[in-house]
Design an enzyme around this catalytic site. Structure first.
Site, PDB file in Angstrom:
ATOM      1  N   SER A 125       0.004  -9.579   0.288  1.00 40.12           N
ATOM      2  CA  SER A 125      -1.311  -9.002   0.006  1.00 40.12           C
ATOM      3  C   SER A 125      -1.204  -7.953  -1.089  1.00 40.12           C
ATOM      4  O   SER A 125      -0.178  -7.261  -1.212  1.00 40.12           O
ATOM      5  CB  SER A 125      -1.812  -8.352   1.297  1.00 40.12           C
ATOM      6  OG  SER A 125      -2.930  -7.549   1.046  1.00 40.12           O
ATOM      7  N   TYR A 150      -0.654  -2.727   9.400  1.00 45.59           N
ATOM      8  CA  TYR A 150      -0.820  -4.089   8.860  1.00 45.59           C
ATOM      9  C   TYR A 150      -0.162  -4.188   7.477  1.00 45.59           C
ATOM     10  O   TYR A 150       0.628  -5.089   7.211  1.00 45.59           O
ATOM     11  CB  TYR A 150      -2.299  -4.461   8.760  1.00 45.59           C
ATOM     12  CG  TYR A 150      -2.510  -5.688   7.903  1.00 45.59           C
ATOM     13  CD1 TYR A 150      -2.228  -6.946   8.390  1.00 45.59           C
ATOM     14  CD2 TYR A 150      -2.955  -5.567   6.574  1.00 45.59           C
ATOM     15  CE1 TYR A 150      -2.370  -8.072   7.584  1.00 45.59           C
ATOM     16  CE2 TYR A 150      -3.109  -6.681   5.768  1.00 45.59           C
ATOM     17  CZ  TYR A 150      -2.816  -7.932   6.276  1.00 45.59           C
ATOM     18  OH  TYR A 150      -2.958  -9.043   5.472  1.00 45.59           O
ATOM     19  N   LYS A 154       3.365  -6.362   5.799  1.00 49.29           N
ATOM     20  CA  LYS A 154       3.496  -7.198   4.591  1.00 49.29           C
ATOM     21  C   LYS A 154       4.658  -6.687   3.727  1.00 49.29           C
ATOM     22  O   LYS A 154       5.443  -7.460   3.190  1.00 49.29           O
ATOM     23  CB  LYS A 154       2.198  -7.192   3.787  1.00 49.29           C
ATOM     24  CG  LYS A 154       1.036  -7.880   4.497  1.00 49.29           C
ATOM     25  CD  LYS A 154       1.302  -9.333   4.791  1.00 49.29           C
ATOM     26  CE  LYS A 154       0.197 -10.000   5.568  1.00 49.29           C
ATOM     27  NZ  LYS A 154       0.573 -11.302   6.131  1.00 49.29           N
TER      28      LYS A 154
END
Ligand code: NAD
Ligand code: WQD
Length: 342
Positions: A125, A150, A154
């Site tokens: 992302s 979150y 990544k």
């Protein structure tokens, strides 16, 4: 027909990728635990491609089930790993859920493939860039301290994958850093299915327009941008799905850049939140009920990607613009009203 494992293949981006893989001549095999998607998506995919994709329902955090699946499917040559928890706000409230789900599933897969050659595409992302120092942001821009658990999953997953690819002969990896995926398939048979109140802009816009939400709140119009609202690089989900096919193809050919590589997947254009609303109003032909509210904590002010590397080295470029993004998202919302899925 080369078989590609698509984890999270009944989800938003996964379902569109299953369609594109099939149409490019691959046989997609879906693994999903349906924690954030519906089994009905398999019927929807069948309506588009004419066959129901092979589907296995289990949790990739289950080591035994993952290992058995991999042993029973020796003809899989590529993996596109979408399966993960993805709600930024929830990850702040329940970080262990995010670290557990996103890492156990990844590590189980990598361990299960430790002795087999495999091409691995990972869903990363643009969140890894934080607030970039320079725009458009290139793949070599520094990765900033993650603003949420979150985002941290990544960043750490990218590190795990780079070290794994470099340490073992059998893994070849591409991480795709998505900007803001929006829109739906042109058939309006698959699209985003947010559970509960949407946190992301586009589903909130379409749900407001259809009457499911009273109004959209624009989170701030006093930023240092031309119209004061935040700027994003919205990318049509079908273009994004095609980037995964291109990544698998590059790995199959042999990536001259080496065993681990990273690509931005955006359009390279930034649109503000207010411009996105304007584009939606134009293509839908209706006024959106929105108000200006306070800034949302943690929002990046502006980000859009440099896509030169993707276009030159991945051989992929976005083809669909903001109008197609808005029109397809709106068509999908209207389809859902007539044909509820869930
Ligand atoms: P999604 O929630 O629609 O799809 C993810 C799918 O994975 C769901 O169908 C869910 O049921 C499944 N899943 C989750 N945990 C699982 C597990 N342990 N075992 C088996 N299946 C599991 O999300 P999406 O928007 O399609 O996102 C796909 C990937 O792309 C995610 O990794 C996400 O972090 C990443 N990503 C998404 C965005 C975005 O804005 N949508 C942006 C950047 C990156
Ligand atoms: C876009 C813009 C909001 C809702 C998130 C994740 C990121 C990535 C993509 C996965 C912002 C504004 C939104 C609303 C608004 N996901 N907005 N009113 O924040 O760019 O990114 O999804 O990797 O990690 O953080 O996307 O759609 O939430 O917001 O004004 O009701 O729309 O403030 O400026 P974001 P978003």
């Amino acid at each position: 027909m080369r078989k590609i494992l698509v984890t999270g293949g009944t989800g938003y981006i996964g379902s569109h990728t299953v369609v594109e893989l099939f149409q490019a001549g691959y046989t997609p095999v879906i693994v999903d635990n349906l924690s954030n998607s519906s089994v009905q998506i398999l019927d929807q995919i069948e309506k588009i491609i004419g066959v129901k994709p092979e589907f296995h329902q289990f949790d990739l955090c289950d080591t035994a089930k993952t290992t058995t699946f991999v042993q029973n499917n020796p003809d899989i040559t590529g993996i596109i790993h979408f399966a993960a928890s993805k709600a930024v706000g929830e990850s702040v409230i329940d970080p262990l859920k995010y670290y557990s789900n996103n890492f156990f599933s990844l590590l189980n897969l990598l361990n299960a493939y430790k002795d087999k050659p495999v091409n691995f595409v990972f869903s990363s992302s643009c969140t890894v860039y934080g607030e970039p120092d320079e725009l458009p942001v290139t793949e070599s821009a520094p990765v900033k301290k993650a603003a949420s658990p979150y985002g941290n999953t990544k960043q750490i997953a990218e590190e795990i994958l780079e070290e794994t690819a470099n340490a073992y002969d059998n893994y070849n990896v591409i991480a795709l850093r998505y900007f803001n995926p929006v829109g739906a398939h042109h058939t309006a048979l698959i699209g985003e299915l947010p559970i509960g109140v949407p946190q992301n802009l586009l589903p909130f816009i379409t749900q407001t327009a259809i009457g499911k939400r009273e109004k959209l709140t624009v989170f701030g119009n006093d930023y240092d941008t031309p119209d004061g609202s935040c700027i994003r690089d919205f990318i049509h989900v079908v273009d994004l799905a095609k980037a995964h096919v291109a990544a698998i193809q590059l790995l199959e050919k042999g990536n001259p850049n080496g065993k681990y590589d990273v690509f931005n997947v955006g359009t390279g254009n930034g649109y503000s939140v207010l411009e996105a609303i304007g584009a939606f109003e134009k293509v839908s032909g209706q006024k959106l009920n929105y108000v200006i509210g306070p800034r949302r904590e943690g929002d990046i002010i502006k980000v859009w990607g440099d896509v030169a590397k993707s276009s030159q080295e991945l051989g992929w470029k976005a083809e669909l613009g903001i109008d197609e993004m808005m029109a397809s998202a709106w068509a999908w919302e209207k389809y859902l009203k007539e044909h509820p899925i869930g």
